[in-house]
Design a protein around this motif. Sequence first.
Motif, PDB file in Angstrom:
ATOM      1  N   PRO A  81       0.880  -1.270   0.157  1.00  0.00           N
ATOM      2  CA  PRO A  81       0.133  -0.224   0.219  1.00  0.00           C
ATOM      3  C   PRO A  81       1.018   0.957  -0.013  1.00  0.00           C
ATOM      4  N   ASN A  82       2.362   1.151   0.285  1.00  0.00           N
ATOM      5  CA  ASN A  82       2.865   2.051   0.241  1.00  0.00           C
ATOM      6  C   ASN A  82       3.469   2.655  -0.834  1.00  0.00           C
ATOM      7  N   VAL A  83       3.013   2.190  -2.005  1.00  0.00           N
ATOM      8  CA  VAL A  83       4.025   2.095  -3.386  1.00  0.00           C
ATOM      9  C   VAL A  83       3.010   3.065  -4.161  1.00  0.00           C
ATOM     10  N   GLN A  84       3.179   4.108  -4.797  1.00  0.00           N
ATOM     11  CA  GLN A  84       2.087   4.525  -5.227  1.00  0.00           C
ATOM     12  C   GLN A  84       2.653   4.600  -6.896  1.00  0.00           C
ATOM     13  N   ILE A  85       0.708   3.605  -7.441  1.00  0.00           N
ATOM     14  CA  ILE A  85       0.936   3.678  -8.547  1.00  0.00           C
ATOM     15  C   ILE A  85      -0.284   4.236  -9.215  1.00  0.00           C
ATOM     16  N   SER A  86       0.426   4.699 -10.708  1.00  0.00           N
ATOM     17  CA  SER A  86      -0.741   5.304 -11.561  1.00  0.00           C
ATOM     18  C   SER A  86       0.063   4.225 -13.138  1.00  0.00           C
ATOM     19  N   VAL A  87      -1.456   4.792 -13.950  1.00  0.00           N
ATOM     20  CA  VAL A  87      -1.409   4.705 -15.050  1.00  0.00           C
ATOM     21  C   VAL A  87      -1.729   4.630 -16.332  1.00  0.00           C
ATOM     22  N   LEU A  88      -0.615   4.752 -17.314  1.00  0.00           N
ATOM     23  CA  LEU A  88      -0.466   6.365 -18.593  1.00  0.00           C
ATOM     24  C   LEU A  88      -0.624   5.698 -19.676  1.00  0.00           C
ATOM     25  N   VAL A  89      -1.533   6.010 -20.553  1.00  0.00           N
ATOM     26  CA  VAL A  89      -2.300   5.661 -22.069  1.00  0.00           C
ATOM     27  C   VAL A  89      -1.785   6.599 -22.323  1.00  0.00           C
ATOM     28  N   GLU A  90      -1.184   6.857 -22.906  1.00  0.00           N
ATOM     29  CA  GLU A  90      -0.077   7.472 -24.134  1.00  0.00           C
ATOM     30  C   GLU A  90      -1.003   7.474 -25.545  1.00  0.00           C
ATOM     31  N   GLU A  91      -0.873   8.369 -26.567  1.00  0.00           N
ATOM     32  CA  GLU A  91      -0.998   8.050 -28.204  1.00  0.00           C
ATOM     33  C   GLU A  91       0.797   8.561 -28.706  1.00  0.00           C
ATOM     34  N   GLY A  92       0.911   7.938 -30.257  1.00  0.00           N
ATOM     35  CA  GLY A  92       2.408   8.446 -30.442  1.00  0.00           C
ATOM     36  C   GLY A  92       3.066   7.701 -30.603  1.00  0.00           C
ATOM     37  N   SER A  93       4.784   7.699 -30.613  1.00  0.00           N
ATOM     38  CA  SER A  93       6.531   7.024 -31.274  1.00  0.00           C
ATOM     39  C   SER A  93       5.962   6.467 -29.691  1.00  0.00           C
ATOM     40  N   PRO A  94       5.953   5.090 -28.927  1.00  0.00           N
ATOM     41  CA  PRO A  94       6.313   4.286 -28.235  1.00  0.00           C
ATOM     42  C   PRO A  94       7.722   4.829 -27.679  1.00  0.00           C
ATOM     43  N   LEU A  95       8.942   5.265 -27.872  1.00  0.00           N
ATOM     44  CA  LEU A  95       9.931   4.872 -27.216  1.00  0.00           C
ATOM     45  C   LEU A  95      10.107   6.328 -27.084  1.00  0.00           C
ATOM     46  N   LYS A  96       9.597   7.273 -27.782  1.00  0.00           N
ATOM     47  CA  LYS A  96       9.659   9.144 -27.504  1.00  0.00           C
ATOM     48  C   LYS A  96       8.686   9.418 -26.100  1.00  0.00           C
ATOM     49  N   GLU A  97       7.759   8.746 -26.273  1.00  0.00           N
ATOM     50  CA  GLU A  97       6.704   9.016 -25.089  1.00  0.00           C
ATOM     51  C   GLU A  97       7.103   8.424 -23.753  1.00  0.00           C
TER      52      GLU A  97
END
Length: 307
Positions: A81-97
Amino acid sequence: MENPNILMVGLDMTPMDDTLIRYTAYLCNNPNIESVYFIHVEKSLEIPDELRKGFPEAAPADVRIRKALEDKIMPYFAALPNVQISVLVEEGSPLKELLRWTKEKKANLVLVGRKLRLSGSGVLAQKLVRSGRTAVLFIPETSEPVLRRVVVSIDFSEYSIMALERVLHTTLLPPDIQVVCLHVYEVPSGYITLGESFEKFEERMRGFAQEKYNQLIQQFPALQKRGEFKMVRRDNEDNIGELIVMEAKRAHADMLVIGAKGKTAAALFILGSVTEKVLRYDTDIPLTIFRKPKEEMGFLDALLSNE
């Protein structure tokens, strides 16, 4: 030395994700880990209008992907529970993002998958080595979250010593982990001009390397108890990357560590470095590549500002 406390994990919605999530959760048993950002990048999140027919109330693609990833990720972290988890979903180049968000979130360790049997070319892994300045941990698809023995490739350069220092001082690894310092040497053909036999000159080289390792023990006293020095000769026909990986396997390594040498911006896309050769052959052992954080900053900034 900066200890990893913010992790960035690249996911691609394949079975590889399960291995990455499980390994990340294992690392997060370390109380120093504060935040983990899981990121998935799609080239396009747009759904053609003709395919939308019959689904008028469908949630946006990024919302649905994020929900699916959260459902997969969160059970692994229920006991953390002490670890903050975030999920990012982005659009574009995988490497660049991936690079952009690593910089934005100030992540100091990036975890990505290495595929052997699962579909995927591994091109992103190669480009990430060339382009990034943050430490990268490559996780093979068959990896189990175990850390008992680490092999560090040592050529006594400042970069390999930097990698060794990070292994010995990081809070990410167990404090009693065994460290094998692997030194690959090659007897130069010029030994003939010195009037010594091959065997005598090789013995001289091994003695010199042992002296250098003894100096490392003085610099890093922890090696006295949990360090091991292994010297391996490279013959002309040996591929250095294949040899390092083979010897790491013989040493029963749970992780292989390399300190990548800095390059100029113009040279970043040239193949042939020891690091890239190791990456090419290592499909079984988790591989951590450390860099000096302040190197290549100008190039990374340029990469993020251009297509």
